[in-house]
Each structure stands twice: as structure tokens, then as C-alpha cells.
Design an enzyme around this catalytic site. Structure first.
Site, PDB file in Angstrom:
ATOM      1  N   VAL A  27      -4.657  -1.408   6.298  1.00 28.07           N
ATOM      2  CA  VAL A  27      -4.238  -0.439   5.282  1.00 28.07           C
ATOM      3  C   VAL A  27      -5.316   0.640   5.207  1.00 28.07           C
ATOM      4  O   VAL A  27      -6.498   0.337   5.045  1.00 28.07           O
ATOM      5  CB  VAL A  27      -4.075  -1.098   3.894  1.00 28.07           C
ATOM      6  N   TYR A  28      -4.898   1.891   5.354  1.00 25.12           N
ATOM      7  CA  TYR A  28      -5.844   3.008   5.272  1.00 25.12           C
ATOM      8  C   TYR A  28      -5.620   3.755   3.990  1.00 25.12           C
ATOM      9  O   TYR A  28      -4.490   4.000   3.596  1.00 25.12           O
ATOM     10  CB  TYR A  28      -5.636   3.983   6.434  1.00 25.12           C
ATOM     11  N   CYS A  29      -6.712   4.139   3.370  1.00 25.38           N
ATOM     12  CA  CYS A  29      -6.599   4.951   2.181  1.00 25.38           C
ATOM     13  C   CYS A  29      -7.230   6.283   2.546  1.00 25.38           C
ATOM     14  O   CYS A  29      -8.445   6.415   2.532  1.00 25.38           O
ATOM     15  CB  CYS A  29      -7.358   4.267   1.062  1.00 25.38           C
ATOM     16  N   THR A  81      -0.464   0.545   7.564  1.00 26.92           N
ATOM     17  CA  THR A  81      -0.005   1.353   6.432  1.00 26.92           C
ATOM     18  C   THR A  81      -1.033   2.429   6.107  1.00 26.92           C
ATOM     19  O   THR A  81      -2.229   2.137   6.054  1.00 26.92           O
ATOM     20  CB  THR A  81       0.159   0.465   5.168  1.00 26.92           C
ATOM     21  N   ILE A 101      -2.047   4.973   3.077  1.00 23.86           N
ATOM     22  CA  ILE A 101      -1.835   5.388   1.687  1.00 23.86           C
ATOM     23  C   ILE A 101      -2.469   6.765   1.540  1.00 23.86           C
ATOM     24  O   ILE A 101      -3.676   6.919   1.785  1.00 23.86           O
ATOM     25  CB  ILE A 101      -2.526   4.433   0.690  1.00 23.86           C
TER      26      ILE A 101
END
Ligand SMILES: NC(=O)c1ccc[n+]([C@@H]2O[C@H](COP(=O)([O-])OP(=O)(O)OC[C@H]3O[C@@H](n4cnc5c(N)ncnc54)[C@H](OP(=O)(O)O)[C@@H]3O)[C@@H](O)[C@H]2O)c1
Length: 196
Positions: A129-131, A155, A157
Site C-alpha cells: 500500500v502506497y500513500c 494499492t 492511496i
């Protein structure tokens, strides 16, 4: 493994903001969290808070710009909890720190893939998951999705300009809790002014 309960989630940049809020929320929902950042005093306090509330947390000093440091971080997750289900690549600098931004926001992401992908491939499953709001990270994540194979979810974000780390933490939790055959590839948070 489906949902959040019992998953091992390694979170970079967990000492403040979105990473800290994400660690708290995922631990409340039963994830076993490994916290990484440079300010270990803050990580220590957060890990204690999570454990005192009945959750499961460990922490380790991490500098994402150093590949060896990222490898130690992922190794620690495996040693402490036996596996790594999700890597939340959240460590990052704001735009006004642009001179170091590429090193942390882009090179750090590549180090996360280098350290985490072999482990997830060996497990036969996993999720990144990358923010991030950087276009480079979108491009890297799309390439990772194509190359990593169907068992590994990716994913991104996009936080927008949010004042609410908790709202982004909820978006991260949403991506993780989807069934294994659902890949929430991109979640865009609406800009907010409210802190909650
Ligand atoms: N909030 C927003 O509106 C917004 C908008 C667009 C994108 N984003 C992205 O979302 C992410 C988190 O933002 P935030 O608002 O939560 O920022 P923040 O409160 O400044 O948190 C950044 C985190 O990254 C860590 N970090 C920085 N350099 C690091 C390094 N070399 N190695 C390991 N950890 C490092 C910091 O920990 P230490 O200093 O302790 O290492 C801190 O925990 C960033 O990638 C940011 O670019 C945020």
C-alpha cells in the site's frame, strides 16, 4: 488470509501523521503492526500505547533511503511475527522539502519493493500500500502490479491535501480488508479541513 485481523503489517513513517494514525487503527482492528521511522522515541511510545490497549506492535529504527535498513525492517517483521502480509509504504517528505523528497518518496519505495517482494512471493501472497501523491510512485506501482503476479495486491492511496490522518488511515484499512480477489488499486481522498 482475508480482512485485517491477524495480518502482519509493516508501516514506514509510523512516527507521525498518517503512518501513526494507520498503525493505531490497524492495531485496534487486530493487525500485528511493525512500526518504522527514524524517531524511535516516538515509535517506542506508540508501540507501548498499542500494547497497553491490548494490541500487538513492535518497532524498529528505519531510514527508507538506505536499502540495508529497509531489508532489516522487513526481516524484523518476519522474525517477530513469522510473515509479512502488507507493507504500507508511507514514509515521505512534504513538497517544500523537495531536495530530499526524491530520495525518500521514490528511492524509499523501491527499497520497500526490493525487501518485501521476495518475502511475499515465498508466501504466495501479500500487499503493498502506497500513500503518495507523486506521479513516479503511481508509475512504479503499476509496473509492480504487472510484474509481481496475481497473488500480490498493490494499492495507491492519494491523500490529496488532507488535514485528517485518520481519514487516510481508514482508506488504508479499507484497501487491506478487501477479499483476496479484490485489488483496490487506487483510492483518492477528498481534501478536508477537519482534523477527524
Ligand atoms: N498529509 C497530506 O496532506 C499529504 C498529501 C499528499 C501526500 N502525502 C504523503 O503521505 C505520506 C505521509 O504524510 P504525513 O502527512 O503523515 O507526513 P508526516 O507527518 O511528516 O510523516 C512523515 C513520516 O515519514 C517519516 N520519514 C521521513 N523520512 C524518512 C526516512 N528517510 N526514513 C523513514 N521514515 C521517514 C517520518 O518519520 P521520521 O522523521 O521519524 O523518520 C514520518 O513518520 C508522505 O509520503 C506524504 O508525502 C501527504
Amino acid at each position: 488470509m482475508s480482512g485485517i485481523e491477524g495480518k502482519v503489517v509493516a508501516i514506514t513513517g509510523a512516527s507521525s501523521g498518517i503512518g501513526e494514525a494507520t498503525a493505531r487503527l490497524l492495531a485496534q482492528r487486530g493487525a500485528r503492526v511493525l512500526l518504522g521511522a527514524r524517531r524511535i522515541g516516538r515509535l517506542n511510545a506508540l508501540a507501548n500505547e498499542i500494547v497497553e490497549a491490548g494490541g500487538s506492535a513492535r518497532y524498529q529504527a528505519l531510514d527508507v533511503t538506505r536499502r540495508a535498513s529497509m531489508q532489516c525492517f522487513i526481516d524484523e517483521a518476519t522474525e517477530a511475527f513469522g510473515r509479512v502480509d502488507v507493507i504500507v509504504n508511507n514514509a515521505g517528505l512534504k513538497v517544500d522539502e523537495w531536495d530530499r523528497m526524491l530520495d525518500v518518496n521514490v528511492r524509499g519505495v523501491l527499497h520497500g519493493i526490493a525487501a518485501g517482494l521476495p518475502r511475499m512471493r515465498a508466501q504466495g501472497c501479500g500487499q503493498f500500500v502506497y500513500c503518495a501523491s507523486r506521479f513516479a510512485v503511481h508509475a512504479i506501482s503499476e509496473r509492480l502490479r504487472q510484474e509481481a503476479g496475481g497473488d500480490i495486491r498493490v494499492t495507491v492511496i492519494s491523500p490529496g491535501l488532507t488535514e485528517s490522518p485518520t481519514a487516510i488511515a481508514r482508506a488504508i484499512a479499507f484497501a487491506i480488508e478487501q477479499p483476496e480477489d479484490v485489488d483496490a488499486s487506487e483510492i483518492i481522498a477528498r481534501p478536508t479541513a477537519s482534523p477527524h
